[in-house]
Design an enzyme around this catalytic site. Sequence first.
Site, PDB file in Angstrom:
ATOM      1  N   GLY A 175      52.732  57.613 -55.226  1.00  0.00           N
ATOM      2  CA  GLY A 175      52.253  56.684 -56.257  1.00  0.00           C
ATOM      3  C   GLY A 175      52.641  57.182 -57.628  1.00  0.00           C
ATOM      4  O   GLY A 175      53.614  57.929 -57.768  1.00  0.00           O
ATOM      5  N   SER A 204      54.922  63.683 -55.143  1.00  0.00           N
ATOM      6  CA  SER A 204      56.156  63.065 -55.592  1.00  0.00           C
ATOM      7  C   SER A 204      55.923  61.567 -55.754  1.00  0.00           C
ATOM      8  O   SER A 204      54.816  61.084 -55.522  1.00  0.00           O
ATOM      9  CB  SER A 204      57.268  63.297 -54.570  1.00  0.00           C
ATOM     10  OG  SER A 204      57.019  62.479 -53.442  1.00  0.00           O
ATOM     11  N   LYS A 205      56.998  60.874 -56.098  1.00  0.00           N
ATOM     12  CA  LYS A 205      56.862  59.429 -56.358  1.00  0.00           C
ATOM     13  C   LYS A 205      56.294  58.681 -55.154  1.00  0.00           C
ATOM     14  O   LYS A 205      55.648  57.659 -55.295  1.00  0.00           O
ATOM     15  CB  LYS A 205      58.233  58.845 -56.718  1.00  0.00           C
ATOM     16  CG  LYS A 205      58.706  59.346 -58.059  1.00  0.00           C
ATOM     17  CD  LYS A 205      59.750  58.420 -58.642  1.00  0.00           C
ATOM     18  CE  LYS A 205      60.213  58.922 -59.992  1.00  0.00           C
ATOM     19  NZ  LYS A 205      61.466  59.665 -59.934  1.00  0.00           N
ATOM     20  N   ARG A 206      56.560  59.224 -53.971  1.00  0.00           N
ATOM     21  CA  ARG A 206      56.043  58.574 -52.760  1.00  0.00           C
ATOM     22  C   ARG A 206      54.522  58.436 -52.796  1.00  0.00           C
ATOM     23  O   ARG A 206      53.948  57.593 -52.148  1.00  0.00           O
ATOM     24  CB  ARG A 206      56.381  59.418 -51.521  1.00  0.00           C
ATOM     25  CG  ARG A 206      57.770  59.234 -50.978  1.00  0.00           C
ATOM     26  CD  ARG A 206      57.933  60.053 -49.708  1.00  0.00           C
ATOM     27  NE  ARG A 206      57.601  61.461 -49.895  1.00  0.00           N
ATOM     28  CZ  ARG A 206      56.560  62.058 -49.350  1.00  0.00           C
ATOM     29  NH1 ARG A 206      55.742  61.409 -48.559  1.00  0.00           N
ATOM     30  NH2 ARG A 206      56.326  63.346 -49.575  1.00  0.00           N
TER      31      ARG A 206
END
Length: 485
Positions: A257, A253-255
Site C-alpha cells: 500500500g 514496499s509498494k505492495r
Amino acid sequence: MNELRVRFAPSPTGPFHIGGARSALFNWLLARREGGKFILRIEDTDLERSSRESEENIKEALRWLGIDWDEGVDVGGPYGPYRQTERLGLYREYTAKLLAAGHAYHCYCSEDELEAERQAQLAKGETPRYGGRCRCLGDEDRRRLAAEGRKPTVRFRVPEGKAIIFNDLVRGTVSFESSGVGDFVIVKSDGIPVYNYAVVLDDALMRVTHVIRAEEHLSNTPRQIVIYEALGFPLPAFGHISLILGKDRTKMSKRHGATSVEQYKCLGYLPAAIVNFLALLGWAPEGEEEIFSREELISRFSLDRVAKNPAVFDVDKLNWLNAHYLRAAGPAVITELALPHLAAAGYVTLPLSGNERAWLEQAVAVVQEHISYAAQAAEHLAVFFKDDVAFESDEAAAILRDADIPPVMAAFRERLAALPALDDAAVKGVLKGIVKDLKLGGNKVYMPVRIALTGQAHGPDLIRLIVLLGKDRVLARLEKTLKAI
Ligand code: GLU
C-alpha cells in the site's frame, strides 16, 4: 553532559518514505526530550538521483508532521552549509589530510579491472573485497597510470586485523573484523565523496553526539568508525533502529500500500495520527496505552524501549488511530480533508459556498464514525449525492415489491410533502406515525424507505439523511425509484 545533537540526513532521491519519517521522528523526539538540537542535513552526493524537488517534498512532509529542525537547510546554523554538495571544499581538505597521513591513497584501477577481480573472488567462493593493487604505488607508478588517462579514486586504507567493536544503543555490542571490510573508495574519480565518507565528516564537524538511523546502515558503521579514528574525531553513539516490515513480515514496499508520507497526507490522514503511529513502530512505552499526544511522546520517548526486532507496519492500527484523531478533530476538519476526494468523485465543485460547506459538514457528521481516513468520505457520503438511485441487489428491489409497501410509500410521500419544514423531530414523527397508523412493524417502514431513497438496505442515519436531502430531493428520489420497480 554535553548537549545532545542528533540529525536526520535524508538523500533526496525520491518520495519520502515512511521509514525515513520514523528515523526523523525518533531523532526529533530525543532532541526535544533532552533539550538538545535536531539537525536536518541533505545528503545529495548522488548527483544523478538527487533532486531539489525531492528535497522540497521531504521538508514539506517534515513540516506537515510538525518535525521542526534547529539547524540545517533553510534555517542555517553554526556548522553549515547543511547540503553536502555545498561542502565539497571541506571534504577536499580532509581528503588531503588523509592522503598525507597515509590513511588513504589514490586508486587507478578501472571499473573493468575491479569487476574482473570481484568475479574471480566470487568464483573462488570468497567475499569480494578490494585486493589492494594500488595500496603501495610509488610516485612513478602513479605518474605512469595517470599518463594512461586514468582518473584516480581515493581509497581508505583500512587497518588490517583489527576488531571494530561498538556499543549500539539499540542492538548492544556489535563487532566487525576489519579484514572483512577491505579498502573502500571514499572519493569517486569525479571528486565527489561517497556517503560513508561525507557522513563521517559531517557528523563529526556538526558535533553530532548520537547517530540514530535505520538498521540498513549498520553494516556501514565499521567503515565510518575507521574514518573517525584516522581523523582523530571522537565517536558519536550509534543506534540502529529495526527494519519496518509489512504485515506479511516481508520488507515494506509498494505492495503493502502507500509507503510515502505524501500518499498518506493525500489520503486524508492527520499528522498527529501518523506521528503517533510512527512512534510505535519499534518503540513501545511501558503500559498498554497506544494513543499519545506529541507532548506525551516527547516526555516518554527513550531509546532503551526501542526494540531490536523488526517493526510491523499494521495499516489497520494506523486506520484505528487516524479514526480516533479524525473524530476528535470534528466534522469541519474531516470535511476540509475530504474535499479533494469529493470533488474527484464529482460530488462537489470547488470552492464551496458557505451554505454548501455548512450542509456538507452536517452530512460528514452523520457518517464520520465510519471514516478512518478522509478519502473514504466519498464512499460513505455517496448516498447524499446520488439522486439516481441504483439498487445494490435484486433482494433490495424485491423488498419494495412486497404487497405491504405501496401504502407505506404513499403515506410517506403525502405526510412528508405536508410538512412545512423538515427537521429531525418532524421526520421522526412521520415515520413513527406510519408504523402506528398502518399497524406495521418498523422493518416494513424504515428499511423500505431507506431502500427507496438510497437503493441500500443499510447506511447512515435515515432521519438525518432525509432532513439533509430536503423535501424536494427526497420526493424526487421516491418518485423515480417507485417508477423503476
Ligand atoms: N543519506 C542516508 C540515507 O538517507 C543517511 C544515512 C545516515 O543517517 O547515516 O539513508
